[in-house]
Design a protein around this motif. Sequence first.
Motif, PDB file in Angstrom:
ATOM      1  N   UNK A   8       0.837  -1.184   0.000  1.00 56.25           N
ATOM      2  CA  UNK A   8       0.000   0.000   0.000  1.00 56.25           C
ATOM      3  C   UNK A   8       0.876   1.239   0.000  1.00 56.25           C
ATOM      4  N   UNK A   9       0.496   2.218  -0.790  1.00 58.79           N
ATOM      5  CA  UNK A   9       1.226   3.484  -0.794  1.00 58.79           C
ATOM      6  C   UNK A   9       1.047   4.179   0.551  1.00 58.79           C
ATOM      7  N   UNK A  68      -3.974   6.846 -10.561  1.00 56.51           N
ATOM      8  CA  UNK A  68      -3.280   7.981  -9.942  1.00 56.51           C
ATOM      9  C   UNK A  68      -4.203   8.739  -8.985  1.00 56.51           C
ATOM     10  N   UNK A  69      -5.424   8.984  -9.409  1.00 53.26           N
ATOM     11  CA  UNK A  69      -6.378   9.696  -8.547  1.00 53.26           C
ATOM     12  C   UNK A  69      -6.662   8.912  -7.278  1.00 53.26           C
ATOM     13  N   UNK A  70      -6.832   7.602  -7.415  1.00 55.23           N
ATOM     14  CA  UNK A  70      -7.098   6.756  -6.248  1.00 55.23           C
ATOM     15  C   UNK A  70      -5.939   6.797  -5.253  1.00 55.23           C
ATOM     16  N   UNK A  71      -4.713   6.890  -5.773  1.00 46.61           N
ATOM     17  CA  UNK A  71      -3.518   6.902  -4.917  1.00 46.61           C
ATOM     18  C   UNK A  71      -3.165   8.310  -4.443  1.00 46.61           C
ATOM     19  N   UNK A  88       6.901   8.193 -13.365  1.00 47.85           N
ATOM     20  CA  UNK A  88       6.562   8.336 -11.942  1.00 47.85           C
ATOM     21  C   UNK A  88       7.761   8.871 -11.175  1.00 47.85           C
ATOM     22  N   UNK A  89       7.522   9.782 -10.254  1.00 49.02           N
ATOM     23  CA  UNK A  89       8.472  10.189  -9.230  1.00 49.02           C
ATOM     24  C   UNK A  89       7.696  10.972  -8.191  1.00 49.02           C
ATOM     25  N   UNK A  90       8.310  11.185  -7.056  1.00 49.00           N
ATOM     26  CA  UNK A  90       7.641  11.909  -5.969  1.00 49.00           C
ATOM     27  C   UNK A  90       8.078  13.363  -6.026  1.00 49.00           C
ATOM     28  N   UNK A 102       5.582   1.009  -6.392  1.00 51.35           N
ATOM     29  CA  UNK A 102       4.279   0.357  -6.246  1.00 51.35           C
ATOM     30  C   UNK A 102       3.369   0.776  -7.400  1.00 51.35           C
ATOM     31  N   UNK A 103       3.341   2.061  -7.699  1.00 53.42           N
ATOM     32  CA  UNK A 103       2.451   2.546  -8.757  1.00 53.42           C
ATOM     33  C   UNK A 103       2.940   2.146 -10.146  1.00 53.42           C
TER      34      UNK A 103
END
Length: 112
Positions: A8-9, A68-71, A88-90, A102-103
């Motif tokens: 889980x994120x 993406x919206x869910x996460x 992807x990146x933070x 994870x994503x």
Amino acid sequence: MDPLLQQTCQACSIDASPLDARQCGELQSQIPEWQIIEHDGIMKLQRSFEFRNFHQALAFTNRVSTLAEDAGHHPVLLTEWGKVTVTWWSHRIKGLHHNDFILAARTDEVAT
């Protein structure tokens, strides 16, 4: 099932540290089709997906947007005729976090 898909994120705080090269390498081994790239001094995960036409590419883009919206975590999506590139990146920590891996794995799952 892919171990990343079972995770889980977690919320990523501004003071979180980006993953180091060793940690990234270990996680990347679970999503081997993804590349770690550096852009503007920031490490990112990137993969391109190919489709037979624009309609399929756009449908995939929409599935990733739902993921993406869910996460609450959003990639860069470049949608072209027959191709979608996902990055992807933070943003908050200017690097890669466990969530990005994870994503990426979940992106692979919605591609199938």
